[in-house]
Design a protein around this motif. Structure first.
Motif, PDB file in Angstrom:
ATOM      1  N   MET A 145       0.808  -1.178   0.069  1.00 19.14           N
ATOM      2  CA  MET A 145       0.022  -0.038  -0.101  1.00 19.14           C
ATOM      3  C   MET A 145       0.859   1.223   0.042  1.00 19.14           C
ATOM      4  N   TYR A 146       1.835   1.395   0.877  1.00 17.17           N
ATOM      5  CA  TYR A 146       2.864   2.286   1.018  1.00 17.17           C
ATOM      6  C   TYR A 146       3.676   2.662  -0.332  1.00 17.17           C
ATOM      7  N   ASP A 147       3.788   1.401  -0.994  1.00 21.89           N
ATOM      8  CA  ASP A 147       4.452   1.385  -2.211  1.00 21.89           C
ATOM      9  C   ASP A 147       3.765   2.167  -3.506  1.00 21.89           C
ATOM     10  N   ASP A 148       2.485   2.524  -3.220  1.00 21.95           N
ATOM     11  CA  ASP A 148       1.769   3.073  -4.313  1.00 21.95           C
ATOM     12  C   ASP A 148       1.309   4.494  -3.711  1.00 21.95           C
ATOM     13  N   GLN A 149       2.009   4.784  -2.634  1.00 25.05           N
ATOM     14  CA  GLN A 149       1.621   6.419  -2.106  1.00 25.05           C
ATOM     15  C   GLN A 149       2.776   7.268  -2.497  1.00 25.05           C
ATOM     16  N   PRO A 150       2.489   8.101  -3.431  1.00 21.51           N
ATOM     17  CA  PRO A 150       3.457   9.151  -3.712  1.00 21.51           C
ATOM     18  C   PRO A 150       4.275   9.864  -2.767  1.00 21.51           C
ATOM     19  N   ASP A 151       3.288  10.287  -1.577  1.00 24.73           N
ATOM     20  CA  ASP A 151       4.146  10.951  -0.530  1.00 24.73           C
ATOM     21  C   ASP A 151       5.099  10.446   0.131  1.00 24.73           C
ATOM     22  N   TRP A 152       4.620   9.144   0.363  1.00 26.80           N
ATOM     23  CA  TRP A 152       5.544   8.134   1.146  1.00 26.80           C
ATOM     24  C   TRP A 152       6.992   7.954   0.482  1.00 26.80           C
ATOM     25  N   GLN A 153       6.709   7.652  -1.122  1.00 31.92           N
ATOM     26  CA  GLN A 153       7.885   7.212  -1.681  1.00 31.92           C
ATOM     27  C   GLN A 153       8.594   8.633  -1.944  1.00 31.92           C
ATOM     28  N   SER A 154       8.228   9.598  -1.786  1.00 35.56           N
ATOM     29  CA  SER A 154       9.005  11.032  -2.124  1.00 35.56           C
ATOM     30  C   SER A 154       9.703  11.029  -0.725  1.00 35.56           C
ATOM     31  N   PHE A 155       9.193  10.631   0.309  1.00 37.29           N
ATOM     32  CA  PHE A 155       9.932  10.709   1.502  1.00 37.29           C
ATOM     33  C   PHE A 155      11.028   9.979   1.738  1.00 37.29           C
ATOM     34  N   MET A 156      10.682   8.727   1.366  1.00 38.89           N
ATOM     35  CA  MET A 156      11.719   7.686   1.600  1.00 38.89           C
ATOM     36  C   MET A 156      12.877   7.767   0.515  1.00 38.89           C
ATOM     37  N   GLY A 157      12.394   8.184  -0.723  1.00 37.65           N
ATOM     38  CA  GLY A 157      13.281   8.392  -1.849  1.00 37.65           C
ATOM     39  C   GLY A 157      14.306   9.440  -1.553  1.00 37.65           C
ATOM     40  N   THR A 158      13.806  10.734  -0.844  1.00 37.44           N
ATOM     41  CA  THR A 158      14.773  11.480  -0.312  1.00 37.44           C
ATOM     42  C   THR A 158      15.994  10.988   0.838  1.00 37.44           C
ATOM     43  N   ILE A 159      15.124  10.380   1.635  1.00 39.16           N
ATOM     44  CA  ILE A 159      16.139   9.833   2.535  1.00 39.16           C
ATOM     45  C   ILE A 159      17.183   8.745   1.977  1.00 39.16           C
ATOM     46  N   LYS A 160      16.555   7.945   0.912  1.00 36.16           N
ATOM     47  CA  LYS A 160      17.736   7.125   0.347  1.00 36.16           C
ATOM     48  C   LYS A 160      18.566   7.924  -0.601  1.00 36.16           C
ATOM     49  N   ALA A 161      18.329   8.977  -0.988  1.00 37.15           N
ATOM     50  CA  ALA A 161      19.183   9.806  -1.521  1.00 37.15           C
ATOM     51  C   ALA A 161      20.378  10.483  -0.689  1.00 37.15           C
ATOM     52  N   MET A 162      19.997  10.810   0.638  1.00 35.61           N
ATOM     53  CA  MET A 162      20.712  11.389   1.399  1.00 35.61           C
ATOM     54  C   MET A 162      21.682  10.537   2.083  1.00 35.61           C
ATOM     55  N   PHE A 163      21.111   9.354   2.549  1.00 33.38           N
ATOM     56  CA  PHE A 163      21.911   8.366   3.325  1.00 33.38           C
ATOM     57  C   PHE A 163      22.530   7.210   2.726  1.00 33.38           C
ATOM     58  N   LYS A 164      23.600   6.785   2.663  1.00 30.18           N
ATOM     59  CA  LYS A 164      24.012   5.884   2.032  1.00 30.18           C
ATOM     60  C   LYS A 164      24.486   4.290   2.717  1.00 30.18           C
ATOM     61  N   ASN A 165      24.846   4.278   3.965  1.00 34.23           N
ATOM     62  CA  ASN A 165      24.941   3.357   4.684  1.00 34.23           C
ATOM     63  C   ASN A 165      24.074   3.102   5.897  1.00 34.23           C
ATOM     64  N   HIS A 166      23.626   4.140   6.399  1.00 36.78           N
ATOM     65  CA  HIS A 166      22.861   4.441   7.713  1.00 36.78           C
ATOM     66  C   HIS A 166      21.454   3.687   7.440  1.00 36.78           C
ATOM     67  N   PRO A 167      21.102   2.907   8.324  1.00 39.06           N
ATOM     68  CA  PRO A 167      19.861   2.159   8.095  1.00 39.06           C
ATOM     69  C   PRO A 167      18.394   2.894   8.264  1.00 39.06           C
ATOM     70  N   ILE A 168      18.515   4.280   8.322  1.00 38.56           N
ATOM     71  CA  ILE A 168      17.557   5.054   8.204  1.00 38.56           C
ATOM     72  C   ILE A 168      16.907   4.994   6.645  1.00 38.56           C
ATOM     73  N   ASN A 169      18.042   4.583   5.687  1.00 40.68           N
ATOM     74  CA  ASN A 169      17.556   4.597   4.486  1.00 40.68           C
ATOM     75  C   ASN A 169      16.601   3.442   4.131  1.00 40.68           C
ATOM     76  N   ILE A 170      16.278   2.700   5.085  1.00 42.08           N
ATOM     77  CA  ILE A 170      15.262   1.263   4.821  1.00 42.08           C
ATOM     78  C   ILE A 170      14.170   1.621   5.458  1.00 42.08           C
TER      79      ILE A 170
END
Length: 427
Positions: A145-170
């Motif tokens: 369900m969250y995979d289909d939510q643009p707002d959540w994908q935008s949030f996690m997509g930005t987190i993944k762009a910022m953090f390389k190794n820190h598990p916050i990117n999961i």
């Protein structure tokens, strides 16, 4: 029981650390009809690699297990905890964040009974192989369900762009694949390591008698046995200063592109006064530039690069920090370039005494208004306590902040290597 009165804000806080290590905060507000309780463990989705209690070797558990454990604690062998709260006129819930897991209720009657229910169900785990397998399907649907939510994908997509190794990117919930690996034994290992009273706080605020409430909690805890707990050894990978990706583009069926600029604030472990000052300055400066009265907001609005979806948020936690500035925009590239240009320009700016005093007054005013909310008081007190900060020290700390500290922060705040952009579009 320690009693501390804060005359400036008319609050009285009762605190006690029980023999088993549980820290209890009671904030009575007899003028309120409602009572709110939150039972929090210092354990979130980033705590994947650790040494289990009673062992000597570190392990790494599947992604999403903290969130999975939160779900499973509500289900007992012969009953559902939500039904128990419902019978007692209470509304119950729970959440898992990157750094903590919390269980909560609010009610206007049967308060002591609801507090006991809250403590007892969290301290009485029951996991079966059958129920664990069933839960995988439920949480798997939630993940999709969250995979289909643009707002959540935008949030996690930005987190993944910022953090390389820190598990916050999961993703906090993990992935369908990662949760499929979770076993009953994994849940018990995580539970007994992180749900020890020594690693938890209980905060109750609202309409109750503090002496009676503390006696109830102490009696409840005295009737249970817990192993002695040493400090939990947690392990995080080294995180570089620069972002993992300067640009991250996600394709989704959206009618208007979404664009978010992320500032990678910090991945250093800080606490106490250092944490509080950085947290306050980070919040105040982002608000100064990007709130509706701020100069950056006005510039973006006049150039028609943003609409009513524009938002900004900033977070500092015990070992990471970030700021997000985003909006729906027909010109996402122009929007992100403009935001980055504005951010980089702050390195040459200085705040005036007049501006900084206004920022401080605004922050204090918002904080005082928020203190009318039981949920805010309990959640924030617990949040700051984990970082060794007293919520009621915030106003004096704001008042004591100096203009030189703010300008020094501003001078060091933005570096191009710590800026990332995530765009969601149908193209």
């Amino acid at each position: 029981m320690n009693k501390q009165t804060y005359n400036d804000i008319a609050e009285t806080l009762y605190t006690e650390k029980l023999d088993n290590g549980l820290t209890v905060f009671l904030l009575p507000k007899p003028e309120m009809a409602k009572t709110y309780g939150i039972f929090t463990t210092n354990y979130g989705s980033i705590d994947q690699t650790f040494v289990p209690i009673g062992q000597s070797e570190k392990i790494t558990v599947p992604e999403g297990i903290a969130h999975f454990l939160e779900h499973k604690l509500f289900e007992k062998e012969d009953h559902d905890v939500f039904a128990d709260f419902g019978k007692q006129g209470a509304s119950a819930n729970a959440f898992t964040s990157f750094t903590k897991t919390a269980y909560l209720f609010s009610a206007t009657n049967h308060i002591e009974k609801n507090v006991e229910t809250l403590i007892n169900f969290v301290q009485d785990p029951y996991f079966s192989e059958q129920s664990v397998e069933k839960e995988k399907g439920i949480i798997g649907q939630e993940i999709k369900m969250y995979d289909d939510q643009p707002d959540w994908q935008s949030f996690m997509g930005t987190i993944k762009a910022m953090f390389k190794n820190h598990p916050i990117n999961i993703d906090i919930a993990g992935t369908v694949e990662s949760i499929s690996k979770i076993t009953k034994d994994d849940l018990y290992t995580c539970y007994y390591t992180f749900y020890h009273p020594e690693n938890m706080t209980l905060c109750i605020t609202g309409n109750f008698n503090p002496e009676q409430m503390m006696n109830l909690i102490k009696s409840n805890q005295a009737s249970k046995e817990f192993k002695k707990m040493d400090e939990i050894n947690r392990y995080l990978p080294n995180e570089p200063k620069e972002v993992a990706m300067k640009e991250h583009h996600i394709k989704m069926p959206v009618s208007v592109p979404k664009c978010t600029v992320g500032i990678k604030e910090s991945s250093e472990e800080i606490s106490g006064e250092e944490f509080l000052k950085k947290d306050l300055l980070q919040n105040m400066i982002v608000d100064y530039y990007f709130s509706k009265g701020g100069s950056f907001y006005q510039e973006l609005y006049q150039e028609k690069l943003i609409d009513d979806s524009f938002y900004f948020e900033t977070t500092l936690d015990k070992n990471y920090g970030y700021t997000l500035i985003g909006s729906n925009s027909d010109e996402p590239q122009v929007f992100s370039n403009k935001v980055k240009e504005l951010l980089l320009s702050t390195r040459d700016e200085t705040l005036s005494e007049k501006d900084f005093n206004r920022m401080k007054k605004k922050k204090i005013g918002r904080l005082l208004r928020s203190m009318n909310s039981l949920e805010f008081m309990a959640n924030k007190y617990t949040h700051y306590h984990i970082s060794k900060v007293d919520l009621f020290d915030i106003i004096p700390t704001i008042q004591a902040l100096q203009l030189e500290e703010a300008n020094q922060f501003l001078k060091e705040w933005i570096e191009e290597e710590r800026l990332a952009v995530c765009t969601i579009s149908a193209e």
